[in-house]
Design a protein around this motif. Structure first.
Motif, PDB file in Angstrom:
ATOM      1  N   HIS A  83      -3.850 -35.924  -1.778  1.00 60.52           N
ATOM      2  CA  HIS A  83      -2.669 -36.611  -1.276  1.00 60.52           C
ATOM      3  C   HIS A  83      -1.572 -36.896  -2.312  1.00 60.52           C
ATOM      4  O   HIS A  83      -1.954 -37.499  -3.261  1.00 60.52           O
ATOM      5  N   VAL A  84      -0.270 -36.238  -2.195  1.00 64.23           N
ATOM      6  CA  VAL A  84       0.670 -36.502  -3.286  1.00 64.23           C
ATOM      7  C   VAL A  84       1.509 -37.644  -2.918  1.00 64.23           C
ATOM      8  O   VAL A  84       1.999 -37.569  -1.942  1.00 64.23           O
ATOM      9  N   HIS A  85       1.608 -38.591  -3.847  1.00 65.61           N
ATOM     10  CA  HIS A  85       2.920 -39.845  -3.755  1.00 65.61           C
ATOM     11  C   HIS A  85       3.965 -39.556  -4.339  1.00 65.61           C
ATOM     12  O   HIS A  85       4.920 -39.740  -3.853  1.00 65.61           O
ATOM     13  N   ALA A  86       3.837 -39.014  -5.455  1.00 68.70           N
ATOM     14  CA  ALA A  86       5.003 -38.560  -6.564  1.00 68.70           C
ATOM     15  C   ALA A  86       4.923 -37.764  -7.638  1.00 68.70           C
ATOM     16  O   ALA A  86       3.704 -37.393  -7.991  1.00 68.70           O
ATOM     17  N   PHE A  87       5.794 -37.239  -7.989  1.00 65.82           N
ATOM     18  CA  PHE A  87       5.852 -36.246  -9.295  1.00 65.82           C
ATOM     19  C   PHE A  87       7.068 -36.387  -9.827  1.00 65.82           C
ATOM     20  O   PHE A  87       8.143 -36.601  -9.474  1.00 65.82           O
ATOM     21  N   CYS A  88       7.017 -35.900 -11.294  1.00 61.51           N
ATOM     22  CA  CYS A  88       8.156 -35.622 -11.963  1.00 61.51           C
ATOM     23  C   CYS A  88       7.789 -34.598 -13.015  1.00 61.51           C
ATOM     24  O   CYS A  88       6.835 -34.658 -13.631  1.00 61.51           O
ATOM     25  N   LEU A 106       2.025 -36.370 -12.238  1.00 58.59           N
ATOM     26  CA  LEU A 106       1.685 -36.556 -10.743  1.00 58.59           C
ATOM     27  C   LEU A 106       0.928 -37.866 -10.561  1.00 58.59           C
ATOM     28  O   LEU A 106       0.295 -38.140 -11.193  1.00 58.59           O
ATOM     29  N   VAL A 107       1.182 -38.524  -9.099  1.00 54.01           N
ATOM     30  CA  VAL A 107       0.393 -39.722  -8.783  1.00 54.01           C
ATOM     31  C   VAL A 107      -0.132 -39.095  -7.428  1.00 54.01           C
ATOM     32  O   VAL A 107       0.588 -38.792  -6.654  1.00 54.01           O
TER      33      VAL A 107
END
Length: 287
Positions: free
Chosen positions: A38-43, A51-52
């Motif tokens: 499950h991907v919550h945030a990325f930069c 990745l979070v």
């Protein structure tokens, strides 16, 4: 889980461009779907990515191997190079935030990272891949297979969906987004003050995109520092998390010694990965 992967020699191999953005987003969506991450945030900055994510089934190593390997081959093809894309001598870094406030802090750190590096004035100005707080829990991206590197007649799907989810430790999605937006603004303002005190100016998105992908930033990045495995602002929660890790390592060594001695019904501690994948050992708590 807060995950970081860095480019070889800190070079700008992930410099924002349409091919690179398309490749990384497609492969991220593909890998997340394949390994139920499950991907919550990325930069994705020019020489590293953050990745979070939530690792639902304990398959983060397989996810990262698939993700980073395919990204490396595709980005190398787009740049006309053949050497290693990622930093050697180490794999990715993964840090476990222990409390909801720590998860929030890590996501805010990720989204404010382009500002902290002096690249753009706001995270939303970043020309590469970046998650807007308002997207988390509201957005499902439909990502098309890039034309670069990928065979149009190959087995990989033409489109894949990537849903940006709210971390499970938050019960209210609206409250989470409001807290995150405020935390990102606060961090960005803090970075503005720090850079101004140093007499530094922002590079700007146009100059970022004009950088040579084979270049690297000036020397000065801290090296050989601590490599944390947990993140907690609360001292006692951090101590508890480190104690839990040490207990796991001790239990794992004991179980592995028994297994090597021929005791095949030994139960390994929860969190065991490689022995479970390679040899199918019993793991506590596994279905």
């Amino acid at each position: 889980m807060f995950v970081t992967r860095r480019c070889s020699e800190r070079r700008f191999f992930l410099r924002p461009s349409r091919p690179t953005n398309e490749i990384v987003l497609y492969v991220l969506a593909l890998a997340a779907q394949r390994y139920r991450i499950h991907v919550h945030a990325f930069c994705v900055l020019s020489n590293h990515l953050h990745l979070v994510v939530t690792d639902v089934d304990g398959r983060l190593p397989a996810f990262m191997q698939y993700f980073t390997s395919l990204v490396a081959r595709a980005v190398n093809a787009s740049l006309g190079r053949f050497e290693g894309l990622w930093a050697s001598g180490c794999s990715y870094s993964s840090v476990e935030p222990l409390a909801p406030s720590d998860v929030l802090a890590k996501i805010a750190y990720v989204l404010a990272n382009p500002v902290a590096a002096g690249l753009v004035k706001r995270g939303s100005d970043w020309p590469g891949l970046w998650t807007a707080p308002e997207q988390i829990g509201t957005t499902k991206l439909t990502v098309r297979k890039p034309k670069t590197f990928f065979d149009p007649k190959g087995y990989l799907p033409e489109t894949v969906e990537l849903e940006l989810t709210v971390p499970p430790c938050f019960t209210s999605a609206d409250d989470f987004r409001a807290q995150l937006s405020a935390a990102v603004r606060e961090l960005e303002e803090e970075h503005h003050r720090r850079l101004a005190s140093q007499g530094r100016h922002f590079l700007g998105s146009a100059r970022v995109c004009a950088q040579n992908p084979r270049a690297s930033p000036r020397p000065g990045e801290p090296r050989f520092g601590l490599k944390p495995r947990v993140a907690a602002r609360d001292k006692w929660r951090r101590i508890e998390g480190l104690f839990r890790l040490k207990s796991f390592e001790q239990d794992y060594r004991t179980s592995r010694a028994s297994w090597c001695a021929g005791i095949r019904d030994v139960v390994f501690p929860a969190g065991t990965y490689l022995m479970r994948i390679m040899y199918g050992v019993q793991v506590a708590g596994a279905a």
